[in-house]
Write an enzyme that holds these catalytic residues in place. Structure first.
Site, PDB file in Angstrom:
ATOM      1  N   HIS A 247      86.724 -67.756  57.064  1.00  0.00           N
ATOM      2  CA  HIS A 247      87.202 -67.651  55.742  1.00  0.00           C
ATOM      3  C   HIS A 247      86.643 -67.173  54.694  1.00  0.00           C
ATOM      4  O   HIS A 247      85.337 -67.294  54.719  1.00  0.00           O
ATOM      5  CB  HIS A 247      87.909 -69.141  55.544  1.00  0.00           C
ATOM      6  CG  HIS A 247      89.046 -69.708  56.424  1.00  0.00           C
ATOM      7  ND1 HIS A 247      90.238 -69.692  56.248  1.00  0.00           N
ATOM      8  CD2 HIS A 247      88.989 -70.060  57.858  1.00  0.00           C
ATOM      9  CE1 HIS A 247      90.902 -69.980  57.163  1.00  0.00           C
ATOM     10  NE2 HIS A 247      90.462 -70.303  58.295  1.00  0.00           N
TER      11      HIS A 247
ATOM     12  N   CYS B 145      93.403 -73.953  55.612  1.00  0.00           N
ATOM     13  CA  CYS B 145      93.596 -75.341  56.281  1.00  0.00           C
ATOM     14  C   CYS B 145      94.227 -76.110  55.365  1.00  0.00           C
ATOM     15  O   CYS B 145      93.360 -76.327  54.562  1.00  0.00           O
ATOM     16  CB  CYS B 145      92.713 -75.764  57.303  1.00  0.00           C
ATOM     17  SG  CYS B 145      93.154 -77.447  57.861  1.00  0.00           S
TER      18      CYS B 145
ATOM     19  N   ASN C 220      91.432 -66.086  55.425  1.00  0.00           N
ATOM     20  CA  ASN C 220      90.656 -65.608  56.235  1.00  0.00           C
ATOM     21  C   ASN C 220      90.087 -64.353  55.848  1.00  0.00           C
ATOM     22  O   ASN C 220      90.682 -63.795  54.961  1.00  0.00           O
ATOM     23  CB  ASN C 220      91.435 -65.311  57.816  1.00  0.00           C
ATOM     24  CG  ASN C 220      91.954 -66.942  58.563  1.00  0.00           C
ATOM     25  OD1 ASN C 220      92.670 -67.541  57.899  1.00  0.00           O
ATOM     26  ND2 ASN C 220      91.142 -67.082  59.518  1.00  0.00           N
TER      27      ASN C 220
HETATM   28  P1  HMG Z   1      99.720 -88.317  64.769  1.00  0.00           P
HETATM   29  O1  HMG Z   1     100.729 -88.887  63.664  1.00  0.00           O
HETATM   30  O2  HMG Z   1      98.516 -88.991  64.776  1.00  0.00           O
HETATM   31  O3  HMG Z   1     100.535 -88.222  66.016  1.00  0.00           O
HETATM   32  O4  HMG Z   1      99.675 -86.874  64.429  1.00  0.00           O
HETATM   33  P2  HMG Z   1     100.972 -89.171  67.331  1.00  0.00           P
HETATM   34  O5  HMG Z   1     100.112 -88.756  68.241  1.00  0.00           O
HETATM   35  O6  HMG Z   1     100.532 -90.574  66.639  1.00  0.00           O
HETATM   36  O7  HMG Z   1     102.433 -89.177  67.428  1.00  0.00           O
HETATM   37  C1  HMG Z   1     103.264 -89.614  66.315  1.00  0.00           C
HETATM   38  C2  HMG Z   1     104.565 -89.034  66.505  1.00  0.00           C
HETATM   39  O8  HMG Z   1     104.618 -87.644  66.479  1.00  0.00           O
HETATM   40  C3  HMG Z   1     105.286 -89.154  67.873  1.00  0.00           C
HETATM   41  O9  HMG Z   1     106.662 -89.263  67.622  1.00  0.00           O
HETATM   42  C4  HMG Z   1     105.036 -88.031  68.580  1.00  0.00           C
HETATM   43  O10 HMG Z   1     105.619 -87.682  69.386  1.00  0.00           O
HETATM   44  C5  HMG Z   1     105.395 -86.995  67.415  1.00  0.00           C
HETATM   45  P3  HMG Z   1     107.467 -90.598  67.724  1.00  0.00           P
HETATM   46  O11 HMG Z   1     107.011 -91.280  69.240  1.00  0.00           O
HETATM   47  O12 HMG Z   1     107.011 -91.518  66.485  1.00  0.00           O
HETATM   48  O13 HMG Z   1     109.088 -90.415  67.398  1.00  0.00           O
HETATM   49  N1  HMG Z   1     104.295 -85.596  67.614  1.00  0.00           N
HETATM   50  C6  HMG Z   1     104.684 -84.698  67.817  1.00  0.00           C
HETATM   51  N2  HMG Z   1     105.687 -83.873  67.586  1.00  0.00           N
HETATM   52  C7  HMG Z   1     105.959 -82.427  67.715  1.00  0.00           C
HETATM   53  N3  HMG Z   1     105.014 -81.812  68.157  1.00  0.00           N
HETATM   54  C8  HMG Z   1     103.666 -82.498  68.410  1.00  0.00           C
HETATM   55  C9  HMG Z   1     103.548 -83.690  68.064  1.00  0.00           C
HETATM   56  N4  HMG Z   1     102.659 -84.443  68.266  1.00  0.00           N
HETATM   57  C10 HMG Z   1     102.921 -85.844  68.010  1.00  0.00           C
HETATM   58  N5  HMG Z   1     102.683 -81.628  68.719  1.00  0.00           N
HETATM   59  C11 HMG Z   1      98.901 -84.700  65.076  1.00  0.00           C
HETATM   60  C12 HMG Z   1      98.507 -86.082  65.328  1.00  0.00           C
HETATM   61  C13 HMG Z   1      97.603 -84.026  65.873  1.00  0.00           C
HETATM   62  C14 HMG Z   1     100.193 -84.276  65.980  1.00  0.00           C
HETATM   63  C15 HMG Z   1      98.871 -84.204  63.739  1.00  0.00           C
HETATM   64  O14 HMG Z   1      97.891 -84.736  63.085  1.00  0.00           O
HETATM   65  C16 HMG Z   1      99.154 -82.724  63.559  1.00  0.00           C
HETATM   66  O15 HMG Z   1      99.981 -82.064  63.862  1.00  0.00           O
HETATM   67  N6  HMG Z   1      97.872 -82.127  62.853  1.00  0.00           N
HETATM   68  C17 HMG Z   1      98.050 -80.551  62.766  1.00  0.00           C
HETATM   69  C18 HMG Z   1      97.281 -80.263  61.484  1.00  0.00           C
HETATM   70  C19 HMG Z   1      97.284 -78.538  61.384  1.00  0.00           C
HETATM   71  O16 HMG Z   1      98.214 -78.028  61.968  1.00  0.00           O
HETATM   72  N7  HMG Z   1      95.966 -78.270  60.591  1.00  0.00           N
HETATM   73  C20 HMG Z   1      95.947 -76.639  60.677  1.00  0.00           C
HETATM   74  C21 HMG Z   1      95.639 -76.132  61.915  1.00  0.00           C
HETATM   75  S1  HMG Z   1      93.605 -76.255  62.130  1.00  0.00           S
HETATM   76  C22 HMG Z   1      93.020 -74.910  61.343  1.00  0.00           C
HETATM   77  O17 HMG Z   1      93.794 -74.221  60.376  1.00  0.00           O
HETATM   78  C23 HMG Z   1      91.600 -74.545  61.667  1.00  0.00           C
HETATM   79  C24 HMG Z   1      91.687 -72.971  62.400  1.00  0.00           C
HETATM   80  O18 HMG Z   1      91.849 -72.221  61.761  1.00  0.00           O
HETATM   81  C25 HMG Z   1      90.009 -72.804  62.620  1.00  0.00           C
HETATM   82  C26 HMG Z   1      89.168 -72.982  61.311  1.00  0.00           C
HETATM   83  O19 HMG Z   1      89.527 -72.218  60.152  1.00  0.00           O
HETATM   84  O20 HMG Z   1      88.128 -73.678  61.322  1.00  0.00           O
HETATM   85  C27 HMG Z   1      92.356 -73.410  63.685  1.00  0.00           C
HETATM   86 MG    MG Z   2      91.346 -70.909  60.119  1.00  0.00          MG
END
Ligand code: HMG
Ligand code: MG
Length: 302
Positions: A210, A241, A250
């Site tokens: 980034h 993020c 980025n």
């Molecule tokens: P959580 O709330 O802890 O999830 O979130 P959970 O496992 O306890 O589940 C809670 C509910 O969510 C459940 O539903 C699951 O089914 C549902 P319920 O039973 O209560 O009805 N659920 C989902 N639904 C749809 N799709 C899913 C999903 N997972 C659970 N995948 C979780 C944990 C990881 C899901 C959440 O924290 C999350 O989605 N985080 C993502 C954040 C994100 O996207 N950040 C940006 C990307 S990373 C980045 O940008 C860095 C990178 O570019 C590299 C860099 O730059 O360093 C890659």
């Molecule tokens: Mg990134």
């Protein structure tokens, strides 16, 4: 002059990392048109969306629709971010080619971003990797905050090695090292790669910079000098993020292409078509993109 790789592969993360940080919703049809344009630029790797929880990243809640509707071009890998088994189920159903798992080297960002400790994350990701491989998919892994964490401060290269070892043991093919908040400078990248390359080979690593503080291209140069030949970049310099305070765009694909092509390094990507795609998404987002080459493409006085 240091020996540079002859060819570099760019992994375009604009449709995922780029758009995930945009607050106002971009129409699904515009995302699809954007990705279809990118498929015509010569890029052979596009990270098109993310199957994270839609409440965590509302911008990419249309992941299934997008992945199903894009025109697939032969020779291009269409990848998506997957955090857990639920995400994998959705990604497989939508027809993903490669799965990208992700976690952080630091506890603070890992918890803020995926709501788990580092130790809690490994078994969740192992399940994803097993499921993806069982379905015939390859898996790439991101390690975020490889230089510093917005919550915990500086991160040691040995901590990054520890996380990387665990991820490679699962059977993933490549790790992308993310300077998530764009704080790194070349000496730090040098120290990180000196450490990493004692354990892993250059083909197993990609860099994900980034450009928050304008050091991304300098960090790319340092990485090239270590023989790194895969870089993530985002068209227009979009990206960031939402769970890492201070993270911004980025390294811009077009600025990186200018640098690489100028040094005689092949990429197979058309700078002109990338610039046109950047102007297209700029219009859809309704916000000026920051990259240097987009300014040149607009014909602005520099
Ligand atoms: P959580 O709330 O802890 O999830 O979130 P959970 O496992 O306890 O589940 C809670 C509910 O969510 C459940 O539903 C699951 O089914 C549902 P319920 O039973 O209560 O009805 N659920 C989902 N639904 C749809 N799709 C899913 C999903 N997972 C659970 N995948 C979780 C944990 C990881 C899901 C959440 O924290 C999350 O989605 N985080 C993502 C954040 C994100 O996207 N950040 C940006 C990307 S990373 C980045 O940008 C860095 C990178 O570019 C590299 C860099 O730059 O360093 C890659
Ligand atoms: Mg990134």
């Amino acid at each position: 002059m240091i020996a540079l790789p002859k060819r570099v592969q760019l992994k375009e993360v604009g449709p995922r990392d780029g758009l995930q940080n945009e607050k106002s919703f971009i129409e699904t049809t515009d995302k699809i048109a954007f990705i279809d344009r990118l498929s015509e630029t010569g890029l052979d790797y596009l990270e098109v969306t993310s199957f994270v929880h839609p409440k965590w990243i509302p911008q990419l809640a249309d992941a299934t629709e997008v992945l199903k509707a894009i025109k697939r071009k032969k020779g291009i890998t269409y990848a998506a971010l997957v955090p857990n088994s639920k995400g994998l189920e959705r990604a497989l159903e939508a027809g993903v080619d490669e799965v990208s798992i992700f976690m952080s080297a630091s506890e603070g960002h890992n918890k803020a971003n995926i709501n788990k400790t580092i130790d809690e994350t490994f078994p969740i990701l192992k399940e994803v990797v097993d499921g993806a491989i069982f379905s015939g998919k390859t898996v790439r892994g991101y390690i975020s905050t490889v230089i510093a964490c917005p919550y915990d401060g500086y991160v040691s290269p040995s901590q990054v090695v520890k996380v990387a070892e665990r991820l490679f043991e699962m059977g993933i093919t490549e790790i992308s090292l993310g300077d998530t908040i764009g704080v790194g400078v070349p000496t730090q990248v040098d120290a990180l790669l000196n450490e990493m390359l004692q354990y892993f080979n250059v083909n197993q690593l990609a860099m994900h910079f980034h450009d928050t503080r304008g050091t991304a291209l300098a960090n790319v140069m340092t990485s090239l000098s270590h023989g790194i030949h895969k870089f993530d970049s985002s068209i227009g310099g979009l990206g960031g993020c939402p769970y890492a305070k201070g993270a911004s765009g980025n390294v811009a694909t077009e600025d990186l292409l200018y640098l690489l092509h100028g040094m005689g390094i092949e990429t197979g990507v058309s700078l002109d078509k990338i610039e046109q795609s950047a102007l297209f998404i700029e219009q859809k987002i309704g916000k000026r993109l920051n990259s240097k080459l987009v300014a040149v493409a607009r014909g602005e006085e520099l």
